[in-house]
Design a protein around this motif. Structure first.
Motif, PDB file in Angstrom:
ATOM      1  N   HIS A 184       1.364  -0.212   3.404  1.00 19.66           N
ATOM      2  CA  HIS A 184       1.500  -0.983   2.133  1.00 19.66           C
ATOM      3  C   HIS A 184       0.092  -1.053   1.998  1.00 19.66           C
ATOM      4  O   HIS A 184      -0.133  -1.499   1.177  1.00 19.66           O
ATOM      5  N   ALA A 185      -0.519  -0.336   3.330  1.00 28.30           N
ATOM      6  CA  ALA A 185      -2.205  -0.923   3.217  1.00 28.30           C
ATOM      7  C   ALA A 185      -3.126  -0.246   3.963  1.00 28.30           C
ATOM      8  O   ALA A 185      -2.231   0.445   5.342  1.00 28.30           O
ATOM      9  N   THR A 186      -3.736   0.542   3.209  1.00 32.80           N
ATOM     10  CA  THR A 186      -4.975   1.785   4.081  1.00 32.80           C
ATOM     11  C   THR A 186      -5.488   0.562   5.905  1.00 32.80           C
ATOM     12  O   THR A 186      -5.808  -0.685   4.656  1.00 32.80           O
ATOM     13  N   ALA A 227       0.959  10.242  10.324  1.00 35.15           N
ATOM     14  CA  ALA A 227       2.451   9.957   9.625  1.00 35.15           C
ATOM     15  C   ALA A 227       1.818  10.734   7.967  1.00 35.15           C
ATOM     16  O   ALA A 227       3.027  11.460   7.897  1.00 35.15           O
ATOM     17  N   SER A 228       1.460  10.028   7.555  1.00 31.37           N
ATOM     18  CA  SER A 228       0.920   9.927   6.561  1.00 31.37           C
ATOM     19  C   SER A 228       0.410  11.826   5.383  1.00 31.37           C
ATOM     20  O   SER A 228       1.517  11.792   4.240  1.00 31.37           O
ATOM     21  N   GLN A 229       0.282  12.258   6.108  1.00 31.67           N
ATOM     22  CA  GLN A 229      -0.518  14.063   5.908  1.00 31.67           C
ATOM     23  C   GLN A 229       0.830  14.516   6.438  1.00 31.67           C
ATOM     24  O   GLN A 229       1.557  16.109   6.263  1.00 31.67           O
ATOM     25  N   ASP A 230       1.396  14.193   7.280  1.00 34.52           N
ATOM     26  CA  ASP A 230       2.772  15.453   7.928  1.00 34.52           C
ATOM     27  C   ASP A 230       4.388  15.016   7.327  1.00 34.52           C
ATOM     28  O   ASP A 230       5.251  15.626   7.209  1.00 34.52           O
ATOM     29  N   ALA A 231       4.591  14.337   6.766  1.00 25.20           N
ATOM     30  CA  ALA A 231       5.642  13.604   5.777  1.00 25.20           C
ATOM     31  C   ALA A 231       5.982  14.230   4.849  1.00 25.20           C
ATOM     32  O   ALA A 231       4.766  14.945   4.024  1.00 25.20           O
ATOM     33  N   ASP A 232       7.612  14.072   4.348  1.00 27.39           N
ATOM     34  CA  ASP A 232       7.981  15.220   3.048  1.00 27.39           C
ATOM     35  C   ASP A 232       7.561  14.521   1.932  1.00 27.39           C
ATOM     36  O   ASP A 232       6.908  15.216   1.396  1.00 27.39           O
ATOM     37  N   ILE A 233       7.420  13.042   2.114  1.00 26.24           N
ATOM     38  CA  ILE A 233       7.034  12.814   1.070  1.00 26.24           C
ATOM     39  C   ILE A 233       6.083  11.270   1.167  1.00 26.24           C
ATOM     40  O   ILE A 233       6.902  11.000   1.826  1.00 26.24           O
ATOM     41  N   PHE A 234       5.617  11.130   0.232  1.00 29.12           N
ATOM     42  CA  PHE A 234       4.400   9.462   0.549  1.00 29.12           C
ATOM     43  C   PHE A 234       4.418   8.768   0.171  1.00 29.12           C
ATOM     44  O   PHE A 234       3.914   8.980  -1.669  1.00 29.12           O
ATOM     45  N   THR A 235       4.934   7.916  -0.161  1.00 31.68           N
ATOM     46  CA  THR A 235       4.459   6.767  -1.830  1.00 31.68           C
ATOM     47  C   THR A 235       3.637   5.451  -0.434  1.00 31.68           C
ATOM     48  O   THR A 235       3.397   5.227  -0.047  1.00 31.68           O
ATOM     49  N   THR A 236       3.278   4.824  -1.389  1.00 28.57           N
ATOM     50  CA  THR A 236       2.669   3.948  -1.377  1.00 28.57           C
ATOM     51  C   THR A 236       2.612   2.439  -2.476  1.00 28.57           C
ATOM     52  O   THR A 236       3.376   3.115  -4.057  1.00 28.57           O
ATOM     53  N   VAL A 237       2.630   1.219  -2.483  1.00 23.84           N
ATOM     54  CA  VAL A 237       3.027   0.144  -3.129  1.00 23.84           C
ATOM     55  C   VAL A 237       2.186   0.260  -4.705  1.00 23.84           C
ATOM     56  O   VAL A 237       2.813  -0.887  -5.292  1.00 23.84           O
ATOM     57  N   SER A 238       1.233   0.560  -4.303  1.00 22.58           N
ATOM     58  CA  SER A 238       0.758   0.598  -6.103  1.00 22.58           C
ATOM     59  C   SER A 238      -0.178   1.693  -6.349  1.00 22.58           C
ATOM     60  O   SER A 238      -0.958   2.090  -5.365  1.00 22.58           O
ATOM     61  N   ASP A 239      -0.362   1.621  -7.671  1.00 21.33           N
ATOM     62  CA  ASP A 239      -2.101   2.343  -8.263  1.00 21.33           C
ATOM     63  C   ASP A 239      -2.671   2.310  -7.369  1.00 21.33           C
ATOM     64  O   ASP A 239      -4.105   3.204  -7.059  1.00 21.33           O
ATOM     65  N   GLN A 243      -5.231   4.631  -4.760  1.00 19.25           N
ATOM     66  CA  GLN A 243      -7.141   5.983  -4.819  1.00 19.25           C
ATOM     67  C   GLN A 243      -7.304   5.977  -4.108  1.00 19.25           C
ATOM     68  O   GLN A 243      -8.178   6.084  -3.553  1.00 19.25           O
ATOM     69  N   GLU A 244      -7.232   4.564  -3.279  1.00 25.83           N
ATOM     70  CA  GLU A 244      -7.611   4.120  -1.506  1.00 25.83           C
ATOM     71  C   GLU A 244      -6.631   5.369  -0.308  1.00 25.83           C
ATOM     72  O   GLU A 244      -7.802   5.885   0.268  1.00 25.83           O
ATOM     73  N   CYS A 245      -5.828   5.988  -0.634  1.00 31.48           N
ATOM     74  CA  CYS A 245      -4.943   6.463  -0.011  1.00 31.48           C
ATOM     75  C   CYS A 245      -5.500   8.082   0.128  1.00 31.48           C
ATOM     76  O   CYS A 245      -5.872   8.742   0.938  1.00 31.48           O
ATOM     77  N   GLU A 246      -6.344   8.315  -1.230  1.00 29.01           N
ATOM     78  CA  GLU A 246      -6.340   9.960  -1.412  1.00 29.01           C
ATOM     79  C   GLU A 246      -7.620   9.905  -0.736  1.00 29.01           C
ATOM     80  O   GLU A 246      -7.833  10.954   0.034  1.00 29.01           O
TER      81      GLU A 246
END
Length: 598
Positions: A184-186, A227-239, A243-246
């Motif tokens: 939800h926030a990095t 957690a982000s890299q090993d999950a099968d699907i990674f999501t976040t709450v906004s576009d 950009q931060e996550c990447e």
């Protein structure tokens, strides 16, 4: 999507544990999740020793997959409780007391390091708690996926780094479980935004490892990245957070899952205008008690603005709000507009207690009210009898109907209440008043509730609730009683406060640097027509953004009463755009992606 042969477990630190915004996400989303998944859905959260939450109701029925897994854990000597979360939708919930895991916490930490390079050497009590809970969640999912527990496919959805440690372990053990992780926030984003000017401009150049060490949050960042890299699907709450996550967690999210609300909890149909009036009158009572001991102003020509949220001074936009309000005050004084604005700043800061003078003023005002009520009753009765017996049909002198006792009591009460002391800016005694950023900012601008100020300030460093003696109302009732919510965030991955305004039929200010504002720009292009004022902060400097916000507020002050009523109608009608009934589809998109891989 057929979910009858699937099981979904949703894990979050804030299940039955209100800390911040994720509690609202999970709680408000629950009815839609139960409707879609039925008995195949269950939530997991922490249970702190001796703190069984009132909203948890235990069950003695363990005759389902979740119950059978709980019994297996209990046989291992672990404290696990199964029952219902007493919120809308009444989802199944499992609460885990992780304290027993502390007996072998070093062993768990060793395997996190040896298998996943998650360094937890630096002591952090919250990190230790989350690792202990994560180990219990891992054991539960292992038992849930065992033969004899269920024949259904198991899927697990984790929210935020606090419950992220099971994900890399599930992958390492090759458990038959598909995982989704939502940030939800990095971690670094929140710290960097508070520390670095032009955060979004420097983002591509950030060295995540260097910054994690600089802020002392390396363990949290490593858990989040794993957690982000090993999950099968990674999501976040906004576009904007994607950009931060990447850059900061090393993976681009596959799905954006914007946050909604259970709009049905807010729906008032044709009553919402009446509710606005009802709760505005309650705020009026506070304002009279707070200000009228010193001077008065016309409450029929007064607008209530507010800003609220966790105390992140720059990130939440408290700084720009105060500067814009200062500019608004000058604009209103210069224009000679016959209006008053009261700005409420509501956040949570360490306090000793409510200011004794504020309480005393409120109490004396109530005494004035009680005395006036008694006088009104006495005058009413005597006026009726006098009018009935009056032969010449003249209007009698009402003053003659009041006993000297009540006249004297009213005079004495007013004399003890009225004084020349300016109304207090802050309602509480702050623990660190000398260094409080909000108070010092207000002092530097000389916003001190002077009689000639067109904008008055009430800094309330505690969350509003029905037990609060100053307001005596719930936060959502307070929101309904206001005229405008102001949330010009600099860093806000989503932002529930403006969304709560819309759900309550109240116009709001948001910014294009918040996830909510970003979503509005993309999906509600005529945002101002929907009562959403968009402050464009990206690529604009602070001074320009401040003046733009001040002009927005000045334009709002100049609206007529009829125009404000019309705008509230539009806002209330637009609330359905943010209902979980509509937005849940984005979470379902994430679940479809893991189902397609099976």
């Amino acid at each position: 999507m057929d979910v009858h042969k699937k099981i979904l477990v949703e894990v979050a630190w804030e299940v039955c544990n209100q800390v911040g915004g994720i509690y609202t996400v999970i709680r408000s989303k629950a009815p839609s999740m139960v409707e879609l998944w039925g008995d195949n859905y269950c939530l997991i959260g922490p249970l702190f020793p001796n703190k069984m939450p009132a909203e948890f109701e235990p069950t003695d029925n363990y005759n389902d997959a979740f119950g059978r897994a709980v019994l297996k854990m209990q046989k291992l000597g672990l404290e696990v409780h199964y029952g219902t979360w007493l919120v809308s939708g009444k989802p199944k919930v499992i609460l885990m007391n992780f304290s027993k895991v502390y007996e072998r916490l070093n062993e768990v930490k060793y395997f996190l390091w040896s298998n996943h390079q998650i360094d937890t050497k630096q002591y952090d009590e919250l990190v230790d708690q989350t690792i202990a809970l994560g180990e219990m969640v891992r054991i539960f999912l292992e038992k849930l996926s065992e033969p004899g527990t269920t024949t259904k496919k198991v899927h697990a959805h984790f929210h935020e780094w606090m419950v992220g440690t099971p994900i890399p372990q599930i992958k390492k053990q090759k458990l038959p479980i598909k995982t989704v992780f939502t940030t939800h926030a990095t971690q670094l984003g929140r710290y960097l935004a508070m520390d670095v000017p032009d955060f979004y401009d420097i983002l591509p150049k950030v060295d995540w490892l260097k910054e994690a060490n600089r802020f002392g949050v390396l363990s949290k960042v490593l858990i989040e990245r794993a957690a982000s890299q090993d999950a099968d699907i990674f999501t976040t709450v906004s576009d904007i957070t994607a950009q931060e996550c990447e850059i900061l967690v090393g993976r681009k999210p596959e799905v954006i899952t914007p946050n909604g609300l259970n709009i049905e909890r807010f729906v008032a149909l044709h009553e919402f205008q009446n509710l606005h009036l009802e709760y505005k009158q309650k705020i009026n009572q506070f304002v009279m008690g707070h200000f009228f001991h010193s001077y008065s102003f016309d409450l029929e020509k007064t607008l209530y603005f507010f800003t609220s949220g966790r105390f992140e001074y720059t990130n939440k936009g408290f700084d720009i709000t105060i500067d814009a309000i200062n500019s608004l005050n000058k604009k209103m004084q210069k224009s000679g507009i016959d209006m008053t604005v009261v700005l409420f700043i509501v956040t949570n800061r360490p306090t000793y207690s409510i200011n004794s003078k504020a309480l005393q003023s409120r109490a004396i005002m109530e005494e004035v009210r009680d005395t006036c009520t008694a006088i009104r009753k006495q005058v009413g009765e005597r006026l009726f009898y006098s009018s009935a017996y009056n032969p010449d049909q003249k209007m009698p002198s009402l003053n003659d109907f009041v006993d000297e006792y009540w006249k004297l009591r009213l005079r004495r009460t007013l004399m003890s209440w009225k004084n020349d002391e300016l109304p207090y800016v802050v309602t509480h005694d702050l623990v660190d008043q000398e260094h409080d950023a909000i108070l010092n900012h207000l002092k530097s601008l000389k916003l001190a509730n002077d009689k000639n100020d067109k904008v008055k300030i009430v800094y309330h460093p505690d969350f509003i609730s029905s037990t609060n003696p100053l307001f005596g109302m719930e936060y959502h009732q307070f929101v309904r009683g206001c005229h405008l919510g102001i949330f010009p965030s600099y860093y806000e991955p989503w932002g529930y406060t403006p969304l709560e305004c819309i759900a309550s039929g109240i116009p709001t200010v948001t910014s294009d640097l918040s996830g909510f504002g970003d979503y509005v720009q993309n999906y509600l292009p005529y945002e101002e027509a929907n009562g959403i004022y968009m402050l464009k902060r990206r690529h604009n400097d602070y001074a320009k953004s401040t003046e733009t916000l001040a002009n927005m507020l000045f334009s709002f002050v100049q609206l007529t009463r009829r125009e404000r009523i019309t705008q509230r109608n539009v806002v209330e009608n637009s609330a359905e755009n943010f209902s979980w009934n509509y937005l849940i589809k984005y979470y379902m998109d994430a679940y479809k992606m893991i189902l397609e891989d099976e």
